[in-house]
Design a protein around this motif. Structure first.
Motif, PDB file in Angstrom:
ATOM      1  N   VAL A 190     -57.166  -1.884  25.585  1.00 61.37           N
ATOM      2  CA  VAL A 190     -58.544  -1.702  26.467  1.00 61.37           C
ATOM      3  C   VAL A 190     -58.413  -2.159  27.909  1.00 61.37           C
ATOM      4  O   VAL A 190     -58.922  -3.531  27.265  1.00 61.37           O
ATOM      5  CB  VAL A 190     -60.120  -1.631  25.537  1.00 61.37           C
ATOM      6  N   VAL A 193     -63.744  -1.177  31.147  1.00 60.93           N
ATOM      7  CA  VAL A 193     -65.074   0.234  30.642  1.00 60.93           C
ATOM      8  C   VAL A 193     -65.491   0.026  31.702  1.00 60.93           C
ATOM      9  O   VAL A 193     -65.853  -0.632  32.437  1.00 60.93           O
ATOM     10  CB  VAL A 193     -65.901  -0.482  28.523  1.00 60.93           C
ATOM     11  N   PRO A 200     -70.019   1.428  26.197  1.00 61.91           N
ATOM     12  CA  PRO A 200     -69.623   1.974  27.461  1.00 61.91           C
ATOM     13  C   PRO A 200     -69.343   3.181  27.184  1.00 61.91           C
ATOM     14  O   PRO A 200     -69.091   3.934  26.263  1.00 61.91           O
ATOM     15  CB  PRO A 200     -67.635   1.652  26.916  1.00 61.91           C
ATOM     16  N   LEU A 203     -63.479   4.559  28.419  1.00 65.87           N
ATOM     17  CA  LEU A 203     -62.213   2.784  28.653  1.00 65.87           C
ATOM     18  C   LEU A 203     -61.615   3.468  29.321  1.00 65.87           C
ATOM     19  O   LEU A 203     -60.589   4.268  29.409  1.00 65.87           O
ATOM     20  CB  LEU A 203     -61.199   3.176  26.739  1.00 65.87           C
ATOM     21  N   ARG A 219     -57.778   7.085  31.914  1.00 64.60           N
ATOM     22  CA  ARG A 219     -58.981   6.531  31.461  1.00 64.60           C
ATOM     23  C   ARG A 219     -59.398   7.911  30.871  1.00 64.60           C
ATOM     24  O   ARG A 219     -59.152   9.050  30.410  1.00 64.60           O
ATOM     25  CB  ARG A 219     -60.125   6.868  32.508  1.00 64.60           C
ATOM     26  N   GLY A 228     -69.435   5.085  22.120  1.00 66.20           N
ATOM     27  CA  GLY A 228     -69.942   3.540  22.900  1.00 66.20           C
ATOM     28  C   GLY A 228     -69.778   2.204  22.547  1.00 66.20           C
ATOM     29  O   GLY A 228     -70.015   1.502  22.347  1.00 66.20           O
TER      30      GLY A 228
END
Length: 619
Positions: A190, A193, A200, A203, A219, A228
């Motif tokens: 990651v 974000v 988020p 990612l 993504r 998230g």
């Protein structure tokens, strides 16, 4: 693959069924029953021009071919087109109907035939009538080497193989088929974000190349809000210059929009599942990347145990349970979340998250006392999920038939408590479908304003459900929109609601295979362990039988509803089924209606008589 099965290509498209009737009508419908004919005029014209005049019913996949691959994004863009816009889209991105089964021909039902015989009849149909594009015969083989060769065609948008027993009759819903979908599981890092850092939305992932540079690879799909929020606990602000500092990221194919992102320290590894159907850039097209198990590398030294020995272990198990809950029976979700809760390793916000989702799973399983206790604990905690828990308590009041309390509470929930959707859930049992539809539309629009994709699709699906009882034509368009909005999210119970809505939309018709579709749906519901949707299914069936004035079937459905609501929750479903045919209630009802039972009875009875009139005028 054995000599008893035949393999065919699994394509990156929309499953559809095409009917060519003896009176010249053509209908192209989705798996949920949505009429897609206006959006694809080239398929309609080809069916009229090429298929024989006698009744023909084809099972098929709708695809768009572009630049040497199947372009699912073009197919999605065409769904909402009508009239001149649909005609222009057909010229720019023509669709093909890849046919893999023949279910009816010349008035003869072929579904009892074994697949080998239906396949021969399908091949004869193509040969004898000279069928050509956009009607296409799907390749099929019994040769294992050929099937293995097909699995190498994934770069063109082919997703895998579908295997059908040669001796099997056709079963609605394809329950007898086996699918092999080619997917790859990859580790990724990651690096950034989208959305707020505290929760988020997606990612942005990367992998290191041979030169040690972190290369952007794609993504993820939109994360559930709770996932998230939990992942935010593992993400930190970069302490040094980030390898992606200064670069921009596109919002997706076909757009120049630039994403607004937050860079994070690139030390969290996640496992992602990637469909092999890809776009021209080589990335998963339909759903981007799906997050599997997070592995916080900076915590890897804490333990080498497979148990929940640390907070990181508990967090990973929580995220995994939430990610899998749409694919597992709700009892498995309860068991996994109980393990997390009992470990007491997480801080209050995450502990409440586990409590909240366990309470939702208990509710789906019909265990209202356990659900109520969990929701109350989260609401009393006054944390981030307290508004959602108060909404859950309102739902429980509605389930118990205490509609005045539910409505009074709904007005206090606000957006975080999904007040508009809760109001829609209260109005439709009263037979006030227009009022429910308005509430669901407000919920959908509010969700769009806040950028919550799942809630938008959920609200739209319930709007389609409400309108399915009042206006079949309007419900068709609403279901098409619901299917579009749900295509990028994983909400199993909501998708089941759209299928039930399609049954209610078709209620009273003799040509809609209501009973067969209901049987498949019931099996899907029981597999998912979402108890309340089976009650909604029986309510749609009661509506169908009431419109048909089939008193025996109505009585059988009422008996089934009464047995399945003995615990007290959703007992009003039995009342509604009786209202539809103006039958007296056999037992005293615990339900407290907003106005009174007589008003509710008249509204439901009117829905039945109005549908009968609608069917008479459309014949």
């Amino acid at each position: 693959m054995s000599h008893e099965t035949s393999g065919s290509l699994e394509k990156d498209g929309f499953r559809t069924q095409l009917a060519r009737y003896a009176d010249g009508r053509v209908q192209l419908r989705s798996r949920a029953g949505t009429d897609m004919t206006p959006a694809f005029p080239e398929i309609r014209d080809a069916a009229l021009a090429q298929l024989p005049d006698d009744t023909t019913f084809l099972d098929a996949e709708l695809v768009v071919w572009e630049s040497g691959r199947l372009a699912f994004e073009r197919l999605q863009q065409r769904l909402a087109r009508r009239g001149a816009s649909a005609t222009a889209a057909a010229r720019a991105s023509p669709a093909h109907l890849v046919v893999f089964d023949l279910l009816r021909q010349g008035g003869t039902d072929l579904t009892p035939w074994p697949y080998s015989r239906r396949r021969t009849a399908l091949e004869d149909l193509f040969a004898e009538n000279g069928l050509t594009a956009p009607l296409t015969l799907c390749p099929s083989t019994t040769d294992p080497d050929t099937a293995r060769q097909w699995l190498t065609w994934t770069s063109a948008g082919l997703e895998g193989l579908c295997f059908k027993p040669l001796r099997a009759p056709y079963k609605a819903g394809a329950r007898a088929w086996a699918k092999y979908k080619v997917r790859a599981t990859e580790d990724a890092i990651v690096g950034a974000v989208t959305g707020p850092a505290s929760a988020p939305r997606t990612l942005l992932l990367g992998r290191y190349d041979t030169a040690g540079r972190l290369r952007y690879i794609g993504r993820t799909t939109t994360l559930p809000r709770t996932t998230g929020t939990a992942l935010a606990e593992l993400l930190t602000t970069p302490e040094a210059r980030h390898p992606w500092a200064g670069r921009t990221f596109s919002a997706g194919w076909g757009t120049r929009e630039v994403l607004s992102v937050h860079l994070v320290r690139p030390d969290l590894v996640v496992e992602v599942e990637v469909d092999v159907a890809r776009d021209a850039a080589g990335l998963d097209l339909r759903q981007r990347l799906r997050v599997g198990t997070p592995r916080p590398t900076r915590h890897s030294h804490d333990t080498d145990s497979t148990g929940l020995d640390t907070a990181a272990d508990a967090l990973v198990e929580l995220l995994s349970a939430l990610a899998r809950r749409q694919h597992q029976h709700r009892s498995h979700t309860v068991a996994r979340l109980t393990t997390v809760i009992d470990s007491r390793l997480l801080h209050d916000d995450l502990q409440h998250m586990a409590l909240y989702y366990r309470a939702k799973a208990h509710r789906d399983l019909g265990n209202s006392p356990a659900s109520r206790a969990g929701m109350q604990a989260v609401a009393d905690g006054q944390g981030r999920l307290a508004p959602a828990a108060r909404r859950g308590l309102t739902h429980l009041a509605r389930m118990a038939g205490d509609f005045p309390t539910a409505l009074a509470t709904a007005h206090t929930l606000g957006w975080e408590g999904r007040h508009h959707r809760v109001q829609g859930d209260i109005w439709w049992p009263h037979g006030d479908m227009d009022r429910a539809a308005v509430a669901y539309a407000a919920a959908r629009d509010e969700a769009e304003h806040h950028g919550v994709t799942g809630e938008r699709g959920n609200s739209q699906a319930h709007r389609a459900f409400a309108l399915a009882f009042t206006d079949p034509a309007a419900a068709d368009a609403e279901l098409a929109l619901a299917e579009q909005l749900l295509a990028a999210v994983d909400l199993r119970a909501t998708i089941l609601i759209t299928h039930i809505a399609a049954l209610a939309r078709d209620a009273g018709r003799t040509d809609a295979d209501i009973d067969d579709r209901a049987q498949v749906l019931r099996a899907d519901i029981r597999t998912a362990g979402v108890t309340y949707t089976e009650l909604a299914l029986d309510l749609a069936l009661a509506f169908h039988h009431a419109v048909r004035d089939d008193q025996d079937q109505v009585a059988a459905t009422i008996a089934r509803l009464r047995e399945n609501t003995r615990g007290g929750d959703f007992a009003y479903y039995t009342d509604i089924a009786a209202f539809m045919t103006d039958l007296p209630l056999e037992e005293a009802s615990p339900t407290h209606w907003i106005d009174d039972a007589d008003h509710t009875r008249r509204r439901w009875r009117s829905l039945v008589t109005d549908r009968r009139g609608n069917l008479l005028t459309t014949r």
